[in-house]
Write an enzyme that holds these catalytic residues in place. Sequence first.
Site, PDB file in Angstrom:
ATOM      1  N   ARG A 113     -11.670 122.114  35.138  1.00 43.46           N
ATOM      2  CA  ARG A 113     -11.504 121.066  34.162  1.00 43.46           C
ATOM      3  C   ARG A 113     -12.127 119.888  34.525  1.00 43.46           C
ATOM      4  NH1 ARG A 113     -10.717 120.645  28.584  1.00 43.46           N
ATOM      5  NH2 ARG A 113      -9.002 119.191  28.211  1.00 43.46           N
ATOM      6  N   THR A 385     -16.020 124.382  21.959  1.00 39.48           N
ATOM      7  CA  THR A 385     -15.794 125.041  23.108  1.00 39.48           C
ATOM      8  C   THR A 385     -16.209 126.343  22.840  1.00 39.48           C
ATOM      9  OG1 THR A 385     -13.690 123.645  23.250  1.00 39.48           O
ATOM     10  CG2 THR A 385     -13.728 125.666  24.374  1.00 39.48           C
ATOM     11  N   ASN A 405     -15.946 119.574  25.011  1.00 41.23           N
ATOM     12  CA  ASN A 405     -15.017 119.446  23.715  1.00 41.23           C
ATOM     13  C   ASN A 405     -15.564 119.506  22.519  1.00 41.23           C
ATOM     14  OD1 ASN A 405     -12.429 118.418  22.917  1.00 41.23           O
ATOM     15  ND2 ASN A 405     -12.823 116.119  23.475  1.00 41.23           N
ATOM     16  N   SER A 456      -5.345 120.414  28.246  1.00 41.33           N
ATOM     17  CA  SER A 456      -6.449 121.292  27.462  1.00 41.33           C
ATOM     18  C   SER A 456      -5.537 122.409  26.595  1.00 41.33           C
ATOM     19  CB  SER A 456      -7.235 122.095  28.520  1.00 41.33           C
ATOM     20  OG  SER A 456      -7.773 123.181  27.744  1.00 41.33           O
ATOM     21  N   GLY A 477     -11.669 126.389  19.712  1.00 37.90           N
ATOM     22  CA  GLY A 477     -11.066 125.796  18.314  1.00 37.90           C
ATOM     23  C   GLY A 477     -10.129 124.619  18.701  1.00 37.90           C
TER      24      GLY A 477
HETATM   25  N1  GLY Z   1     -11.551 120.256  24.610  1.00 36.07           N
HETATM   26  C1  GLY Z   1     -10.432 121.366  23.836  1.00 36.07           C
HETATM   27  C2  GLY Z   1      -9.508 121.701  24.950  1.00 36.07           C
HETATM   28  O1  GLY Z   1      -9.779 121.889  26.150  1.00 36.07           O
HETATM   29  O2  GLY Z   1      -8.395 122.168  24.524  1.00 36.07           O
END
Ligand code: GLY
Length: 575
Positions: A113, A385, A405, A456, A477
């Site tokens: 991440r 995503t 994102n 996330s 999503g």
């Molecule tokens: N950016 C979408 C997520 O990581 O939930």
Amino acid sequence: MRNIIICVLAWGSHFTLNAQSVRSIVGAGKAINPYHYTVVKKGDFSKASVGSAHPLASMVGVAMMRKGGNAFDAAIATQLALAVVYPGAGNLGGGGFLLGRKANGELIGIDYREAAPEKAHRDMYLDKNGNAQLNLSQAGHLASGIPGTVAGLFATLPYAKLSFKELVQPAIDLAEKGFAITEREASSLNSTRESFIKNSTRPSALVKEGKWKAGDTLVQKELAATLKRMQKEGSRGFYEGETARLVVEEMQRGNGIISLDDLKNYTAKLRNPLEFEYRGYQVISFAPPSSGGILIAQMLKMIEKYPVGSYGFQTARSVQLMIEAERRAYADRAEFMGDPDFYKVPVKTLISDAYIEQRMSDYTPEKAGSSSTVRAGQIKESEETTHLSVMDEAGNMVAVTTTLNNGYGSRTVVGGAGFLLNNEMDDFSVKPGVPNMYGALGGEANAIVPGKRMLSSMTPTLLLKKNKPYVVVGTPGGTTIPTSVYQAIVNLVDFNMNADDAINKPKFHHQWLPDEVMVEADFDGETKKQLQSMGYKVTNRGGIGRTEIIRVLNNGKKETVADKRGDDSVAGFMP
Ligand code: GLY
């Protein structure tokens, strides 16, 4: 090729590149034609298979397994190919999670991440009056966290069999020689054109004179050069040297804060996957800094004591129960979840039987619950995503969800390096009570701190049946990710659906705030009316998720299905 593939949706268009010759991009006899290919929605494969957001990426993954690689090789090569052929979400400048299970039962969770840069601070998106400036957390240079994807690819390499040099070659070829874009990609690039121009400081391959159309060739020379630096120098070819210099220069031309030290110091982290049982199946999913694993554990456990299967698929009775579980789990997301290295997330409590029992104690059938309205969020529908599912002959399972994102991230292409940067800083809570682009709220647990990873929703997930590989699943999503995975599992386990129906039947989503049920256009009209009469606000919205699933059938074949909602496509092979 001796693949057995069932093509249920083929493009009408042919993608033919002018006079340029078509050559194999992955070795003799295994040619992938990047100018002429087909979307393949499902297939049953006895050896190995991949489902991803783009046909070329899925084919690249399978080619690596044909070459002697395993599911981890395929996952690396598919992600690299997606960074080229699916620029809206495939990425080098974003981050993700890989969840793997080796054939010997070993579980692997790799967290790559993005992280907040050293110069980030809690109030960085507030103006002098304390108002949140979401334009800054959602687009442009300041919206980017330190990219994690490349570190994640190299952290996966010890589990793979082939060299990085081999795994990155197809992506280099696709970037350097180009590939034909789909109609969906053409329209998506056209609609993002102004935003690319506004947020990038140098011309980019994604913007062309006039409009993109299906079949046009997208060549990305600068991206190819970046991939070559990675091929030659490993992860240092991205986090140090020329590429790092180009990222920092891009930051300085805008209002960005990512530094050379931020890049050099970034590391992927191993995380213990989250494991729980649902109706006799072992479910394995991702732990914080993803909220996804906890959310699906909570939602599934909240409904487990009810005979959901006997209520019928998407009857008002089954949907209402599932919505109330969603409402409660998402309320906990806002309060308790964040990067576990910075905030103690009470994982065990949140998924304990006693807590789940208490959370559902006020559930009333046939009556809408209520979310105490602090401030209703607004959900935008660009929830990019991307997810890929892989399984190989030996029984290795890999689920990867990765992201910039929203679509094309910050819309900032790194000048000279040719890749997009994420706008993941918006997944932090920029101010308590202020919803992010997905309408999600947060507070202390997800406040911005240098080095911290933003919460996330990505939910790469595996299911085992009697301790044997059964399902690899996941989806993009935004905040709808956990509800999509939850509904896919319920469809498989409670409604005995095949993999196709499990992911392609209409979906619904409730995330506590805003207090409404969002449904896809083909959601059952009668059920909708009944929910409204129970007191639910029901709103129509576009597609929810783009799920890729592999399920092992009783005959051992891998039923592999790509979501109907995009260009998603499967590839695989038989002996
Ligand atoms: N950016 C979408 C997520 O990581 O939930």
